[in-house]
Design a protein around this motif. Structure first.
Motif, mmCIF file in Angstrom:
data_model
loop_
_atom_site.group_PDB
_atom_site.id
_atom_site.type_symbol
_atom_site.label_atom_id
_atom_site.label_comp_id
_atom_site.label_asym_id
_atom_site.label_seq_id
_atom_site.Cartn_x
_atom_site.Cartn_y
_atom_site.Cartn_z
ATOM 1 N N ASN A 86 61.492 48.063 97.995
ATOM 2 C CA ASN A 86 60.992 47.936 96.630
ATOM 3 C C ASN A 86 61.172 49.219 95.830
ATOM 4 O OD1 ASN A 86 59.446 45.273 95.851
ATOM 5 N ND2 ASN A 86 59.049 45.600 98.037
ATOM 6 N N VAL A 87 60.954 50.357 96.465
ATOM 7 C CA VAL A 87 61.100 51.641 95.767
ATOM 8 C C VAL A 87 62.564 51.922 95.441
ATOM 9 C CG1 VAL A 87 60.917 54.147 96.059
ATOM 10 C CG2 VAL A 87 58.986 52.694 96.626
ATOM 11 N N LEU A 88 63.440 51.611 96.390
ATOM 12 C CA LEU A 88 64.864 51.927 96.216
ATOM 13 C C LEU A 88 65.684 50.652 96.042
ATOM 14 C CD1 LEU A 88 65.262 54.759 98.892
ATOM 15 C CD2 LEU A 88 64.935 55.003 96.438
ATOM 16 N N LYS A 89 65.335 49.867 95.029
ATOM 17 C CA LYS A 89 66.063 48.610 94.828
ATOM 18 C C LYS A 89 67.170 48.752 93.789
ATOM 19 C CE LYS A 89 62.915 46.600 91.368
ATOM 20 N NZ LYS A 89 62.053 45.462 91.053
ATOM 21 N N VAL A 95 71.611 56.056 95.794
ATOM 22 C CA VAL A 95 70.389 55.448 96.319
ATOM 23 C C VAL A 95 70.666 54.783 97.665
ATOM 24 C CG1 VAL A 95 68.664 53.640 95.939
ATOM 25 C CG2 VAL A 95 69.374 55.105 94.049
ATOM 26 N N LYS A 96 71.772 54.065 97.754
ATOM 27 C CA LYS A 96 72.087 53.338 98.988
ATOM 28 C C LYS A 96 72.263 54.269 100.173
ATOM 29 C CE LYS A 96 74.172 49.264 96.802
ATOM 30 N NZ LYS A 96 75.415 48.528 96.523
ATOM 31 N N VAL A 161 53.167 52.775 94.723
ATOM 32 C CA VAL A 161 54.551 52.354 94.984
ATOM 33 C C VAL A 161 55.280 52.124 93.656
ATOM 34 C CG1 VAL A 161 55.992 50.473 95.897
ATOM 35 C CG2 VAL A 161 54.101 51.359 97.261
ATOM 36 N N ALA A 162 54.599 51.462 92.710
ATOM 37 C CA ALA A 162 55.209 51.193 91.405
ATOM 38 C C ALA A 162 55.500 52.496 90.662
ATOM 39 C CB ALA A 162 54.284 50.309 90.571
ATOM 40 N N LEU A 167 59.364 56.833 88.805
ATOM 41 C CA LEU A 167 59.737 58.250 88.790
ATOM 42 C C LEU A 167 61.093 58.479 89.467
ATOM 43 C CD1 LEU A 167 56.309 59.950 89.664
ATOM 44 C CD2 LEU A 167 57.361 59.663 87.409
ATOM 45 N N ILE A 168 61.336 57.753 90.559
ATOM 46 C CA ILE A 168 62.608 57.911 91.286
ATOM 47 C C ILE A 168 63.759 57.385 90.443
ATOM 48 C CG2 ILE A 168 63.901 57.049 93.286
ATOM 49 C CD1 ILE A 168 61.125 57.196 94.801
ATOM 50 N N GLU A 169 63.557 56.252 89.769
ATOM 51 C CA GLU A 169 64.606 55.710 88.911
ATOM 52 C C GLU A 169 64.898 56.657 87.743
ATOM 53 O OE1 GLU A 169 65.944 51.504 86.782
ATOM 54 O OE2 GLU A 169 63.936 51.697 87.648
ATOM 55 N N ALA A 170 63.850 57.260 87.187
ATOM 56 C CA ALA A 170 64.034 58.228 86.099
ATOM 57 C C ALA A 170 64.809 59.448 86.586
ATOM 58 C CB ALA A 170 62.681 58.650 85.533
#
Length: 636
Positions: A86-89, A95-96, A161-162, A167-170
């Protein structure tokens, strides 16, 4: 760079208008806080900007090279998938490979060949900085066991988690994004909030957020947008500056409203005469009358809270907790906790999430049994328990009927009383909102209704578990003014540092393994003590506490706020001034009583000497406090 334009947006739900014709702009690097009453449409506006909802009318433009990322209050997850998934979708090669590398570390650490290959691929994509940020975010938000399915997580864990996901996507977009955060501090403990403050302040990110945390708002944001009267007002500055400018705006509006009312009365007389000849001039006057009638009808006058509480009498015995022990398996919550609560105490509870704060409250209320020890309630104690479970109702009745089920009137200290309707108005429920069905209220409105229904029962011992979550800033000020005048006992669990600094005079600090530290001060002073202990490991705790309490002005939250162009006092100064106005008369009274005892001639030599020493201490303290009071009174 121009990121987004919002022009003349309007949104309604049925007959209820949230906002109309609102316009503002977002530039690169802006860090904007959106402030409004619960139910005003803050979350709806954020969703429209994020493309998750549509406006009824108006124009929304977002730069094509900008990614809009939003943290919602209720994020939808793929329930059967893990935290990792979910965090790294995001569909991104960096990311992969980082995700595969992290999973290999966790599951196949002994597979050296696979690990070496993955490290080489991370090198190729130059993804080590992203991996480092990923680890920092997950670690600071206390997200471990990343293969756990999301469906097994608690509400607080899901929120973290959300937040991590956003933050990770940003971070992945390296600042070329508009990050929208809807109440990001909910369900975070204080350490996490302070980390998030530092993280967002340091990042080159363009931010639009809704938050009730005033320290967070001042530390992170440089602009405030207020949604009020279905419009947007822009303030370039911190929260103190916003309050000052809003007050000025309301003064101008009150003056204009009075002028409009005078004109309206004259024009109403003219309209009632029903002139037979409808000339072009009279038609123009009719149109002008319609406009002014609309303006007078829309304007509302702000109601300040002033509730002098007539509290149920509280006897000498309040609440005793004797040698309380509580654990869950190997996890120790309480270890020999022993405390007798006294009348008028205001105690805050701080500690990390999951350390047992809510369990402590349940044991105090006798809702949960300790493993050993005794809990005794005084005969006159009436508890008011505001818990995290929220508003509980079986029947979908109107808000006013829900409150009236508890009582029709609220008693005041002067012998008077106010009705349920008037009490609701004090807490921001306008007359038309009071007849809204419970199911139609927003999340924040339900929290507000739950809170006021508990206060309406007129308890003498309030137990508040995270009372600030989802409350708007105006309601928080209402609650604070109510509690500052509340003469009974208060026990609060909260991550809102400003709220804790203002409301409590000492803390129970949960430090882990059943250790609860009774600290004689507010949260900011406690934090200073912890930092000093870390810097001076050889210095004992009582010496550190004494040094901090002596060096800090009485009543001061001790929190350095950003300076902004302003004329009025800051929150910190107002709070300190309020405390001094209580402390100075108390010291003067104590001095007078001691002098009367000494003059009576009934004291022995030792008692006389102690009284004289205490008078000297009081005189010295009064000199300092009165000088500080004079300084603050000039600012006030």
């Amino acid at each position: 760079m121009h990121y987004a334009s919002i022009e003349n947006l309007a949104k309604s739900f049925g007959i209820r208008t949230l906002f109309k014709n609102i316009s503002f702009y977002v530039e690169e690097g802006d860090k904007i806080a959106l402030v409004a009453r619960n139910g005003s449409g803050k979350s709806t506006l954020l969703k429209i900007i994020a493309g998750l909802d549509t406006a009824d009318s108006g124009t929304l433009w977002v730069h094509k090279d900008i990614k809009v990322i939003m943290l919602q209050q209720d994020t939808a997850f793929e329930e059967n998938k893990s935290i990792w998934d979910n965090v790294l979708k995001m569909d991104n090669p960096v990311v992969k490979v980082v995700k595969e590398y992290e999973m290999c570390l966790e599951q196949e650490a002994d597979n050296i060949e696979k690990l070496t290959d993955l490290m080489a691929r991370v090198d190729e994509l130059n993804a080590w900085s992203f991996e480092s940020e990923l680890q920092q975010i997950l670690g600071k938000l206390n997200l471990h066991h990343l293969n756990e399915p999301v469906k097994n997580l608690s509400g607080g864990q899901r929120k973290r988690v959300a937040l991590a996901q956003s933050l990770i996507e940003a971070q992945l977009h390296e600042g070329k994004c508009l990050l929208i955060l809807d109440e990001p501090t909910n369900h975070l403990d204080v350490q996490m909030i302070e980390w998030l403050e530092d993280y967002l302040s340091a990042q080159k990110v363009t931010l639009l957020c809704v938050t009730h945390d005033r320290y967070f708002l001042d530390a992170v944001c440089n602009e405030i947008l207020e949604m009020d009267e279905e419009k947007i007002f822009v303030y370039k500055g911190d929260y103190d500056y916003f309050l000052e400018q809003k007050s000025l705006r309301q003064e101008v509006q009150a003056s204009e409203l009075q002028k409009d009312k005078n004109i309206f009365r004259k024009e109403l007389e003219w309209m009632r005469k029903q002139p037979k000849a409808r000339t072009t001039k009279s038609k123009s006057r009719q149109d002008a009358f319609t406009e002014i009638e609309e303006r007078v009808g829309q304007r509302r006058e702000e109601t300040e809270v002033s509730l002098q509480v007539k509290m149920t009498r509280l006897g000498g015995k309040v609440l005793e907790m004797k040698k309380i022990n509580k654990s869950y398996g190997d996890k120790i919550i309480l270890k020999g906790f022993d405390y007798t609560f006294k009348r008028g105490e205001r105690i805050g509870i701080v500690g990390k999430n999951g350390i047992g704060k809510s369990t402590f409250l349940k044991i105090a209320l006798q809702q949960e049994k300790p493993d050993s020890g005794k809990v005794n309630h005084g005969d006159t104690v009436v508890f008011g328990n505001f818990n995290q479970e929220g508003l509980q109702y079986k029947e979908d009745k109107r808000a006013i009927d829900y409150v009236k089920d508890f009582a029709e009137f609220f008693p005041l200290a002067d012998g008077g009383k106010i009705s349920a309707t008037q009490f609701m108005e004090k807490f921001g429920f306008a007359s038309e909102q009071q007849y809204t069905p419970l199911s139609k209220l927003s999340g924040g409105e339900k929290r507000r209704l739950h809170l006021l229904s508990i206060l309406f029962l007129n308890p003498n011992f309030l137990i508040l578990d995270e009372p600030t979550n989802d409350l708007d800033l105006q309601t928080l000020r209402t609650l604070e003014e109510f509690l500052l005048d509340f003469p009974g006992c208060i026990l609060i669990v909260s991550h809102d540092r400003y709220f804790m600094d203002r409301m409590v005079d000492h803390l129970f600090a949960f430090e882990g393994d059943g250790v609860i530290r009774d600290f004689p001060g507010n949260y900011t002073l406690y934090r200073e003590a912890k930092e000093k202990e870390a810097r001076n490991p050889g210095m004992n705790k009582p010496e550190i506490i004494k040094e901090i309490l002596v060096s800090t002005p009485a009543g001061s939250p001790g929190k350095d706020m950003k300076e902004a162009p302003r004329k009025g006092p800051s929150f910190k100064e107002k709070y300190e001034f309020e405390q001094l106005e209580k402390e100075i008369p108390a010291l003067q009274k104590e001095k007078l009583e001691l002098e009367e005892k000494m003059n009576a001639g009934n004291l022995d030599y030792d008692a006389l000497q102690k009284a004289a020493e205490r008078i000297n201490e009081i005189v010295s303290s009064l000199d300092e406090k009165e000088l500080r009071w004079l300084e603050l009174s000039e600012i006030m």
